[in-house]
Write a protein that holds these residues in place. Sequence first.
Motif, mmCIF file in Angstrom:
data_model
loop_
_atom_site.group_PDB
_atom_site.id
_atom_site.type_symbol
_atom_site.label_atom_id
_atom_site.label_comp_id
_atom_site.label_asym_id
_atom_site.label_seq_id
_atom_site.Cartn_x
_atom_site.Cartn_y
_atom_site.Cartn_z
ATOM 1 N N ALA A 43 32.016 12.270 47.239
ATOM 2 C CA ALA A 43 31.937 11.766 48.607
ATOM 3 C C ALA A 43 32.625 10.411 48.716
ATOM 4 C CB ALA A 43 30.478 11.658 49.043
ATOM 5 N N ILE A 106 21.847 14.142 59.118
ATOM 6 C CA ILE A 106 23.280 14.219 59.416
ATOM 7 C C ILE A 106 23.502 14.585 60.881
ATOM 8 C CG2 ILE A 106 25.344 15.614 58.971
ATOM 9 C CD1 ILE A 106 24.601 15.556 56.009
ATOM 10 N N SER A 112 28.718 11.884 57.523
ATOM 11 C CA SER A 112 29.276 12.981 56.730
ATOM 12 C C SER A 112 28.570 13.146 55.390
ATOM 13 C CB SER A 112 30.767 12.748 56.490
ATOM 14 O OG SER A 112 30.978 11.517 55.810
ATOM 15 N N SER A 113 27.775 12.138 55.000
ATOM 16 C CA SER A 113 27.060 12.221 53.729
ATOM 17 C C SER A 113 25.809 11.351 53.809
ATOM 18 C CB SER A 113 27.942 11.760 52.562
ATOM 19 O OG SER A 113 28.238 10.377 52.682
ATOM 20 N N ASP A 115 22.661 9.122 51.331
ATOM 21 C CA ASP A 115 22.196 8.589 50.056
ATOM 22 C C ASP A 115 20.754 9.037 49.881
ATOM 23 O OD1 ASP A 115 24.629 7.324 49.811
ATOM 24 O OD2 ASP A 115 23.860 5.322 50.270
ATOM 25 N N ALA A 137 27.635 18.665 47.999
ATOM 26 C CA ALA A 137 28.625 18.489 49.071
ATOM 27 C C ALA A 137 28.169 17.488 50.123
ATOM 28 C CB ALA A 137 28.896 19.838 49.738
ATOM 29 N N LEU A 138 26.912 17.041 50.057
ATOM 30 C CA LEU A 138 26.369 16.197 51.129
ATOM 31 C C LEU A 138 25.910 14.827 50.660
ATOM 32 C CD1 LEU A 138 24.215 18.859 53.036
ATOM 33 C CD2 LEU A 138 26.473 17.977 53.665
ATOM 34 N N ALA A 139 25.710 14.641 49.367
ATOM 35 C CA ALA A 139 25.196 13.364 48.859
ATOM 36 C C ALA A 139 26.336 12.450 48.442
ATOM 37 C CB ALA A 139 24.265 13.606 47.684
ATOM 38 N N ARG A 140 26.262 11.196 48.879
ATOM 39 C CA ARG A 140 27.216 10.185 48.412
ATOM 40 C C ARG A 140 26.691 9.536 47.136
ATOM 41 N NH1 ARG A 140 28.408 4.242 48.965
ATOM 42 N NH2 ARG A 140 26.155 4.088 49.187
ATOM 43 N N GLY A 192 30.004 15.330 42.817
ATOM 44 C CA GLY A 192 29.555 15.272 44.203
ATOM 45 C C GLY A 192 29.127 13.850 44.486
ATOM 46 N N PRO A 193 27.862 13.518 44.223
ATOM 47 C CA PRO A 193 27.417 12.130 44.401
ATOM 48 C C PRO A 193 27.731 11.283 43.177
ATOM 49 C CG PRO A 193 25.568 13.480 43.733
ATOM 50 C CD PRO A 193 26.753 14.421 43.894
#
Length: 268
Positions: A43, A106, A112-113, A115, A137-140, A192-193
């Motif tokens: 991300a 979200i 878009s992401s 924590d 795909a969603l976690a920074r 991902g993150p």
Amino acid sequence: MDGVFAGLAPARRRLLLAVLGVVVAALVTVGVVALVPRHAAVADQSRPGPVLLVPGYGGSTGSLQQLADRIGATGRDATVVSLPGDGTGDLRASAAVLGDAVRAAIRRTGASSVDVVGYSAGGIVARLWVADGGGAALARRVVTLGSPHHGTELADLAVSVAADPCPEACRQLAGDSDLLRRLNAGDETPAGPTWVSIWTTQDRTVTPPDSARLAGAVNLPVQSVCADASVDHGGLPRSPLVQAMVLAELGAGEPVALTPADCRRLRS
């Protein structure tokens, strides 16, 4: 093949063979690329989004509210996730609830992401969500606080003495549980993150405290930053010093490798 080229002039034959060589090489390259597993893209680290805080075993949201309030005071959207039941059931069900909370955050913020901060068993919930629930795909960033990534001797003891009264999450937090063996097989911090693990060397709940060490993460024992810090397991989310460390790790950019040089600043 020789018959195909028989009627061609030598120069034209050489040219055609060279072109065919390039085509074959390109096809081989495409085939090799197709065999390489695709990983979630990292991300954008420069764009922090909302923060989801996941409670530990027992599901108490109150233990994280002070930390959530401090994060919220910086202008970030911060939500403590309510786990199903009393937070002692299947950690995979808790990971599904975290996924629902992330999607809601979200939608609410347009980010878009996200924590995620997971306290104690909440860090295992966060890892399950990343590994199996679409979180990659969603976690920074994922920050864990005193999480028993490799189990805790308390759960080992509970399972060995009285396995039946030991709830599902208790059994899953034993060092030799199927859930932890699978979660730690291979890459403990999948793409991902970016990952941070914070814990205290004075932990008497997650034992040994080094169970919180996560391969591939920025690993930060509190005492490696402030050697004289007195923080037990229950005090991790309430400690002003630990809260400042979490805030530093949730900032824009890559995770921060905090050192003793940062101690005074974090305590001020």
